[in-house]
Design an enzyme around this catalytic site. Structure first.
Site, PDB file in Angstrom:
ATOM      1  N   LYS A 241       0.848  -1.200   0.000  1.00  0.00           N
ATOM      2  CA  LYS A 241       0.000   0.000   0.000  1.00  0.00           C
ATOM      3  C   LYS A 241       0.882   1.249   0.000  1.00  0.00           C
ATOM      4  CE  LYS A 241      -3.848  -1.807   2.844  1.00  0.00           C
ATOM      5  NZ  LYS A 241      -5.006  -1.596   1.971  1.00  0.00           N
ATOM      6  N   ARG A 315     -10.267 -11.504   2.500  1.00  0.00           N
ATOM      7  CA  ARG A 315     -11.191 -12.536   2.007  1.00  0.00           C
ATOM      8  C   ARG A 315     -10.537 -13.920   2.017  1.00  0.00           C
ATOM      9  NH1 ARG A 315     -12.139  -9.290  -3.401  1.00  0.00           N
ATOM     10  NH2 ARG A 315     -11.443  -7.675  -1.970  1.00  0.00           N
TER      11      ARG A 315
HETATM   12  N1  BES Z   1      -8.058  -3.804   4.801  1.00  0.00           N
HETATM   13  C1  BES Z   1      -8.256  -3.411   3.447  1.00  0.00           C
HETATM   14  C2  BES Z   1      -9.584  -2.694   3.242  1.00  0.00           C
HETATM   15  C3  BES Z   1      -9.723  -1.346   3.841  1.00  0.00           C
HETATM   16  C4  BES Z   1      -8.981  -0.289   3.371  1.00  0.00           C
HETATM   17  C5  BES Z   1     -10.673  -1.142   4.812  1.00  0.00           C
HETATM   18  C6  BES Z   1      -9.166   0.952   3.903  1.00  0.00           C
HETATM   19  C7  BES Z   1     -10.861   0.099   5.347  1.00  0.00           C
HETATM   20  C8  BES Z   1     -10.092   1.137   4.892  1.00  0.00           C
HETATM   21  C9  BES Z   1      -8.269  -4.627   2.541  1.00  0.00           C
HETATM   22  O1  BES Z   1      -7.435  -5.664   2.914  1.00  0.00           O
HETATM   23  C10 BES Z   1      -7.837  -4.153   1.204  1.00  0.00           C
HETATM   24  O2  BES Z   1      -6.723  -3.729   1.089  1.00  0.00           O
HETATM   25  N2  BES Z   1      -8.727  -4.250   0.228  1.00  0.00           N
HETATM   26  C11 BES Z   1      -8.458  -3.819  -1.089  1.00  0.00           C
HETATM   27  C12 BES Z   1      -8.954  -4.885  -2.027  1.00  0.00           C
HETATM   28  C13 BES Z   1      -8.522  -4.718  -3.456  1.00  0.00           C
HETATM   29  C14 BES Z   1      -7.020  -4.898  -3.581  1.00  0.00           C
HETATM   30  C15 BES Z   1      -9.254  -5.719  -4.309  1.00  0.00           C
HETATM   31  C16 BES Z   1      -9.205  -2.509  -1.321  1.00  0.00           C
HETATM   32  O3  BES Z   1     -10.332  -2.373  -0.838  1.00  0.00           O
HETATM   33  O4  BES Z   1      -8.634  -1.626  -1.957  1.00  0.00           O
HETATM   34 MN    MN Z   2      -5.470  -5.459   2.216  1.00  0.00          MN
END
Ligand code: BES
Ligand code: MN
Ligand code: ZN
Length: 461
Positions: A241, A315
């Protein structure tokens, strides 16, 4: 921390909650001097306006707090927290002005607003303390506050003190408190016990990945299983990230924190259910051994998953935990997770979406959400999007390109691992209050658990 309140006491300050149209009536209950004081102060009972009435010796005799009218209270709840924050130091009992259910909510708001996360620095405790009883369900208000505080504490604690090991310790503490059976499957044992995706996501961290499992209650009661995402920190993995997106990722165990807060409430209330709580506790970290984009993982259930983004890790760990939960055909399976950024884009930080195929259950959840001031909103398991989670290489794609309907495709992914549960709901929460609101200090937040508690109580009677 634990909720700060005062057990029944003789010396306390009577607090009158005065709606705009109830001012006349309240004035009539006061003695002449007090009445003159209120009038001279210009108190009009506007929402959260306060009027301190002194005794002749200068100490406080009574406090009036404005409740405004319906319009000024608007959509907001927990206004009592704003009032409590304005009161001078002292111990207060709510003397008049609210009905029983309003008192319940007011007591809860008061306690929730008094939360301080003071593990690392001293913070002044709330000056105005509430004296029992708070409303109809005195003990219940306390239990709701305790569960919420547990959730907030777990989320607020940074990962250096809340990695998979410490989350396990907190999970074991909770189980011990209520004499629940508890176990955990750690490190390479995850492979032997067929939880391969929990292992794959968590293996790059110094703290071993693990699957936490708690069982409580009478085997003959309805089986209710809670599954919570316990990603103690989410760097994104090799699909790292950017800094700004990583900033809050200590809260990525918010689902676990919420199921633990809910479990606390259920066990403290002694509900007649057979409770199980499953938490995959991992850190989505980076090392030479990390799982990679384009790896194909075989899940517990046997479905293969092509990794198209290591940042869609929630997931994966949940899929194995849900499959495990589903094997004993629970009556009700609840999944809570800080699963997607898309959920927050759709509904903002304060309104977690929930997904269920059961319309009757959805109506119960919506009603409980309203009744408990615990915002939730339904999004669909949109069947026609199933194709979006099917790549060429494997059965499932963990991160469909483009990211359209991201909260829905993540929910559909999870649903593939649930076949036997009688009822299933998945909640995609933010777990964090970015800007303080009445009763909701900035930081880790309990979301959906008061509503779900009410739903669960409804299932058993
Ligand atoms: N933990 C994050 C989701 C998240 C991000 C929740 C910011 C609350 C605030 C999750 O693991 C994630 O990174 N999801 C990605 C999925 C994508 C790569 C398909 C997302 O939501 O960008
Ligand atoms: Mn993530
Ligand atoms: Zn995550």
């Amino acid at each position: 921390m634990t909720p700060n309140f005062v057990p029944r006491a003789d010396t306390n300050i009577p607090l009158y909650i005065v709606a705009s149209d109830g001012l006349e009536n309240t004035l009539e209950q006061l003695d002449l001097v007090a009445r003159a004081w209120v009038v001279a102060s210009g108190f009009t009972a506007k929402l959260a306006e306060t009027c301190v009435i002194p005794k002749p010796d200068g100490t406080i005799q009574t406090v009036l707090a404005g409740w405004g009218d319906e319009k000024s209270r608007g959509h907001g709840r927990f206004h009592m927290a704003s009032i409590a924050a304005k009161l001078p130091a002292g111990d207060y009992r709510i003397e008049a002005g609210l009905n029983q259910s309003e008192r319940h909510e007011a007591g809860l708001a008061w306690l929730l607003g008094s939360y301080r996360f003071d593990r690392y620095t001293k913070k002044p405790a709330a000056k105005a303390r509430l004296v029992e009883p708070f409303g109809v369900g005195n003990a219940r208000v306390l239990i709701e506050a305790e569960g919420s505080f547990l959730t907030r504490d777990l989320i607020n604690t940074p990962t250096n003190d809340m990695g998979p090991e410490q989350l396990e310790a907190a999970f074991f503490d909770l189980a011990k408190k209520f004499k629940a059976k508890v176990s955990s499957i750690v490190g390479d044992d995850l492979l032997r016990e067929n939880l391969p995706m929990v292992h794959a996501v968590g293996r790059a961290s110094d703290q071993k990945p693990r699957l936490l499992d708690m069982i409580w209650g009478d085997e003959t009661h309805p089986k209710i299983t809670l599954v919570g995402k316990g990603v103690c920190f989410d760097t994104g993995g090799l699909n790292i990230k950017p800094g700004a997106s990583m900033g809050l990722m200590k809260k990525d165990m918010g689902g676990a924190a919420n199921v633990m807060g809910l479990a606390h409430m259920i066990m403290a209330l002694g509900l007649k259910i057979r409770l199980r709580v499953l938490v995959p506790a991992v850190e989505n970290s980076i090392s030479a051994g990390a799982f990679r984009p384009q790896d194909v993982l075989t899940s517990r259930k046997g479905l293969t998953v092509e990794i198209n983004n290591t940042d869609a890790e929630g997931r994966l760990v949940l899929a194995d935990a849900l499959a495990m939960a589903d094997e004993e055909s629970p009556d009700f399976l609840v999944c809570m997770a800080t699963l997607t950024g898309a959920a927050r884009v759709a509904l903002g930080p304060d309104v977690p979406p929930f997904f269920t195929d059961d319309n009757a259950l959805a109506h119960k959840i919506a009603a409980a959400s309203k009744a408990t001031a615990d915002p939730l909103w339904r999004l669909p398991f949109w069947d026609a999007y199933e194709g979006m989670i099917e790549p060429d290489m494997a059965d499932l794609d963990n991160a469909p390109a483009g990211g359209m309907a991201g909260a829905i495709t993540a929910a559909l992914f999870l649903r593939r691992f649930v076949e036997n549960a009688v009822q299933f709901v998945h909640l995609d929460m933010y777990g964090w209050t970015p800007i303080a609101k009445p009763g909701r200090p900035k930081g880790g937040e309990a979301q959906s658990i008061r509503a779900m508690l009410q739903v669960i109580e409804g299932l058993i009677d």
